[in-house]
Scaffold this active site. Structure first.
Site, PDB file in Angstrom:
ATOM      1  CB  CYS A 181       2.031 -42.382 -10.074  1.00  0.00           C
ATOM      2  SG  CYS A 181       0.950 -43.717  -9.538  1.00  0.00           S
TER       3      CYS A 181
ATOM      4  CD  GLU B 289      -1.651 -41.018  -8.445  1.00  0.00           C
ATOM      5  OE1 GLU B 289      -2.228 -42.028  -8.006  1.00  0.00           O
ATOM      6  OE2 GLU B 289      -0.815 -40.387  -7.798  1.00  0.00           O
TER       7      GLU B 289
ATOM      8  CB  CYS C 218      -1.299 -45.518  -7.698  1.00  0.00           C
ATOM      9  SG  CYS C 218       0.036 -45.782  -6.531  1.00  0.00           S
TER      10      CYS C 218
ATOM     11  CD  GLU D 245      -4.940 -50.085  -0.283  1.00  0.00           C
ATOM     12  OE1 GLU D 245      -5.392 -50.743   0.672  1.00  0.00           O
ATOM     13  OE2 GLU D 245      -4.271 -49.043  -0.145  1.00  0.00           O
TER      14      GLU D 245
ATOM     15  CB  CYS E 208       3.901 -43.181  -5.528  1.00  0.00           C
ATOM     16  SG  CYS E 208       3.559 -44.273  -6.916  1.00  0.00           S
TER      17      CYS E 208
ATOM     18  CG  ASN F  15      -6.296 -45.878  -3.360  1.00  0.00           C
ATOM     19  OD1 ASN F  15      -7.381 -45.328  -3.315  1.00  0.00           O
ATOM     20  ND2 ASN F  15      -5.577 -46.117  -2.276  1.00  0.00           N
TER      21      ASN F  15
HETATM   22  N1  THU Z   1      -1.545 -44.241  -3.623  1.00  0.00           N
HETATM   23  C1  THU Z   1      -2.116 -43.760  -4.765  1.00  0.00           C
HETATM   24  O1  THU Z   1      -3.185 -44.207  -5.185  1.00  0.00           O
HETATM   25  N2  THU Z   1      -1.466 -42.767  -5.422  1.00  0.00           N
HETATM   26  C2  THU Z   1      -0.300 -42.194  -5.000  1.00  0.00           C
HETATM   27  O2  THU Z   1       0.295 -41.419  -5.717  1.00  0.00           O
HETATM   28  C3  THU Z   1       0.209 -42.508  -3.648  1.00  0.00           C
HETATM   29  C4  THU Z   1      -0.281 -43.792  -3.096  1.00  0.00           C
HETATM   30  C5  THU Z   1      -2.236 -45.327  -2.919  1.00  0.00           C
HETATM   31  C6  THU Z   1      -1.548 -46.662  -3.024  1.00  0.00           C
HETATM   32  C7  THU Z   1      -2.076 -47.381  -1.806  1.00  0.00           C
HETATM   33  O3  THU Z   1      -3.323 -47.963  -2.136  1.00  0.00           O
HETATM   34  C8  THU Z   1      -2.336 -46.256  -0.803  1.00  0.00           C
HETATM   35  O4  THU Z   1      -2.318 -45.049  -1.536  1.00  0.00           O
HETATM   36  C9  THU Z   1      -1.298 -46.178   0.312  1.00  0.00           C
HETATM   37  O5  THU Z   1      -0.021 -46.159  -0.212  1.00  0.00           O
END
Ligand code: THU
Length: 157
Positions: free
Chosen positions: A111, A75, A73, A64, A108, A62
């Site tokens: 995704c 994925e 994310c 940010e 999530c 991920n």
């Molecule tokens: N996140 C992912 O990378 N994949 C997911 O399926 C769930 C959430 C990341 C997004 C954000 O950077 C952090 O987790 C907290 O939500």
């Protein structure tokens, strides 16, 4: 009116050592790259890894952003790269993992929809292997299973 119920089957493993060797390899790569995640705001590190039909494995994490909604994310970043570079090679497995918790990390909602699009495009489901730092691992057969009443291009007419 008729009440309907939604259910689906998936496999629950006590830990990743119970997985097949190929599955474990993808899970290990997802967890390994998660340590390099750029997650200074949530401190929640996520790694994703795919195995293509030719056996190649790619992974990402991920990413940010100070403007929070801009963050991506693991994925989706990974799938965008793989679909851009290998549009004609099918994705067989997608592992998602995190060092932050000791239970399986479910993708999530956004995704799930993204994975579904790739499944539809390649006309083949993607096996989802969900794990945490240690402990149980869930293996789900398709993103479709995680998105009841899913939306696809078929509705666009
Ligand atoms: N996140 C992912 O990378 N994949 C997911 O399926 C769930 C959430 C990341 C997004 C954000 O950077 C952090 O987790 C907290 O939500």
């Amino acid at each position: 009116m008729k009440k309907e119920k939604y259910s689906f089957e998936f496999d629950r493993f006590e830990n990743k050592n119970e997985l097949e060797a190929e599955q474990k390899k993808v899970v290990d790569q997802a967890l390994e790259i998660s340590h390099q995640a750029y997650a200074p705001y949530s401190n929640f590190k996520v790694g994703a890894a795919v195995q293509l039909e030719n056996g190649e494995i790619f992974s990402s994490s991920n990413q940010e952003n100070a403007s929070y909604p801009v963050g991506a994310c693991a994925e989706r970043g990974l799938l965008a790269y793989v679909n851009a570079n290998f549009p004609n090679i099918k994705i067989e497995k997608l592992a998602v993992s995190t060092p932050n918790v000791n239970y399986p990390l479910p993708p999530c909602g956004m995704c799930r929809q993204y994975i579904l699009e790739i499944e539809k495009k390649q006309a083949q489901p993607i096996e989802l292997i969900l794990s945490g730092n240690e402990g149980e691992v869930l293996v789900v057969n398709s993103a479709k299973d995680l998105l009841p009443l899913h939306f696809t291009d078929e509705f666009l007419g």
